[in-house]
Design a protein around this motif. Structure first.
Motif, PDB file in Angstrom:
ATOM      1  N   LEU A  60      85.886  66.913 -57.456  1.00  0.00           N
ATOM      2  CA  LEU A  60      85.130  66.881 -58.427  1.00  0.00           C
ATOM      3  C   LEU A  60      84.932  66.599 -59.457  1.00  0.00           C
ATOM      4  O   LEU A  60      86.283  66.401 -59.689  1.00  0.00           O
ATOM      5  CB  LEU A  60      83.816  67.858 -57.868  1.00  0.00           C
ATOM      6  CG  LEU A  60      84.858  69.319 -58.217  1.00  0.00           C
ATOM      7  CD1 LEU A  60      84.820  69.909 -59.919  1.00  0.00           C
ATOM      8  CD2 LEU A  60      84.205  70.493 -57.908  1.00  0.00           C
ATOM      9  N   ASP A  61      84.211  65.803 -60.244  1.00  0.00           N
ATOM     10  CA  ASP A  61      85.037  66.420 -62.040  1.00  0.00           C
ATOM     11  C   ASP A  61      84.067  67.804 -62.217  1.00  0.00           C
ATOM     12  O   ASP A  61      82.628  67.344 -62.603  1.00  0.00           O
ATOM     13  CB  ASP A  61      84.117  64.508 -62.782  1.00  0.00           C
ATOM     14  CG  ASP A  61      83.896  63.612 -62.354  1.00  0.00           C
ATOM     15  OD1 ASP A  61      85.830  63.159 -61.983  1.00  0.00           O
ATOM     16  OD2 ASP A  61      83.717  62.254 -63.058  1.00  0.00           O
ATOM     17  N   ARG A  62      84.876  68.491 -63.431  1.00  0.00           N
ATOM     18  CA  ARG A  62      84.723  69.804 -63.603  1.00  0.00           C
ATOM     19  C   ARG A  62      83.959  69.318 -64.610  1.00  0.00           C
ATOM     20  O   ARG A  62      83.527  68.300 -64.946  1.00  0.00           O
ATOM     21  CB  ARG A  62      85.908  70.440 -63.853  1.00  0.00           C
ATOM     22  CG  ARG A  62      85.759  70.764 -62.154  1.00  0.00           C
ATOM     23  CD  ARG A  62      87.452  71.918 -62.844  1.00  0.00           C
ATOM     24  NE  ARG A  62      87.260  72.884 -64.299  1.00  0.00           N
ATOM     25  CZ  ARG A  62      87.915  72.479 -65.092  1.00  0.00           C
ATOM     26  NH1 ARG A  62      89.656  71.975 -65.100  1.00  0.00           N
ATOM     27  NH2 ARG A  62      87.830  73.121 -65.637  1.00  0.00           N
ATOM     28  N   ARG A  63      82.666  70.520 -65.023  1.00  0.00           N
ATOM     29  CA  ARG A  63      81.943  69.911 -66.178  1.00  0.00           C
ATOM     30  C   ARG A  63      82.838  69.704 -67.535  1.00  0.00           C
ATOM     31  O   ARG A  63      83.742  70.025 -68.161  1.00  0.00           O
ATOM     32  CB  ARG A  63      81.185  70.825 -66.692  1.00  0.00           C
ATOM     33  CG  ARG A  63      81.976  72.571 -67.139  1.00  0.00           C
ATOM     34  CD  ARG A  63      80.628  73.994 -68.047  1.00  0.00           C
ATOM     35  NE  ARG A  63      79.746  73.577 -66.293  1.00  0.00           N
ATOM     36  CZ  ARG A  63      78.711  74.037 -66.326  1.00  0.00           C
ATOM     37  NH1 ARG A  63      78.088  73.974 -68.042  1.00  0.00           N
ATOM     38  NH2 ARG A  63      77.919  74.452 -65.554  1.00  0.00           N
ATOM     39  N   GLY A  64      82.174  68.691 -68.183  1.00  0.00           N
ATOM     40  CA  GLY A  64      83.303  68.050 -69.487  1.00  0.00           C
ATOM     41  C   GLY A  64      83.833  67.349 -69.290  1.00  0.00           C
ATOM     42  O   GLY A  64      84.474  66.892 -70.526  1.00  0.00           O
TER      43      GLY A  64
END
Length: 284
Positions: A60-64
């Motif tokens: 995943l791409d963490r938020r931000g």
């Protein structure tokens, strides 16, 4: 080593409405990867070829960061919900429990997410969990201000380097090795979120009652020569979790999964394959 499949971009909506992107590749049981503070999903490029023949990997791409959205305020509880949302989406699609691996700050997020989902199979944390002594994780005097000043000057490269040298306490050789990785530009792009995350770590101290709720088998990894502050808490965390074991990677530091990926993959896959002692009905 080359990867086995091309990654497919997917997206899930977290509890607060933020879109969280993740990238799927490989074949086998589902495994979600959660990166740390200065990264996005591209951080895993050195490790993926060792995993993709054995697991369907969801990075995943963490938020931000990357293709994910961001919220109006910084709240670690939202980060925990993001990871749990990805785990739940992967579990629904695969029809099976999901293994979860988090590194550094990503380990802290994975730890928090483990209490929010009923769909975990096994949990692996590499020098990332809530701090036993929150005061030990507060930024040294003046460091937060220096990071803010570097951001104001748009010197994002210096933000990343300063974090590795003065927070993670990486030696010069390891910083240089990370700089040579293809994922360095993504680390630089993540710089605006680094200071806020470093400030947030002491706000979520280790809670034994929370830890007791994580009943899935858990593997804690540390490097024998790592100076990262997370490593100092390993014994306390391992003793509190209901089903935990700790492995020390001899001669390794904070990012062995990137610099010596074959070694870490061997430990990771051995742990994930060993289901002999799993009890039925672990899913909560």
């Amino acid at each position: 080593m080359a990867g086995t499949t091309e990654a497919t971009a997917r997206q899930v909506t977290s509890r607060d409405g933020t879109k969280i992107a993740y990238w799927t590749s490989g074949e086998g049981p589902p495994l979600v990867l959660v990166h740390g503070a200065s990264a996005d999903h591209t951080r895993w490029q050195p490790l993926l070829p060792y995993l993709e023949s054995h697991a369907t990997v969801h990075a995943l791409d963490r938020r931000g960061r990357g293709a994910s959205g961001d919220g109006p305020t910084n709240d670690l509880a939202r980060e925990f919900e993001d990871v749990a949302a990805v785990v739940d989406a992967v579990a629904e699609a695969s029809g099976s429990p999901v293994d979860l691996y988090g590194h550094s700050f990503g380990g802290l997020c994975a730890f928090g997410a483990a209490t929010l989902t009923a769909n975990l199979g096994r949990l692996v944390l590499y020098e990332g969990w809530p701090p036993v002594d929150p005061n030990a994780r507060r930024l040294p005097p003046g460091l937060g201000e220096r990071l803010d000043a570097l951001l104001a000057e748009a010197d994002h490269d210096a933000v990343v380097e300063t974090m590795f040298r003065e927070v993670v306490l990486m030696p010069e050789a390891e910083v240089a090795a990370l700089r040579a990785q293809p994922s360095w530009p993504a680390r630089v792009a993540a710089a605006p979120a680094i200071a806020r995350e470093l400030r947030a770590i002491p706000e979520v101290p280790f809670d034994p009652q929370q830890a007791a709720r994580i009943t899935v088998p858990t593997l804690l990894l540390t490097g024998s020569i790592s100076d990262d502050p997370f490593a100092a808490d390993t014994g306390t965390v391992a003793a509190t979790l209901p089903d935990a074991r700790a492995v020390v990677l001899e001669g390794q530091q904070h990012v062995a999964d990137i610099l010596t990926p074959a070694l870490v993959a061997a430990h990771l896959l051995t742990f994930l394959r060993d289901r002999r002692h799993d009890r039925p009905g672990r899913r909560r």
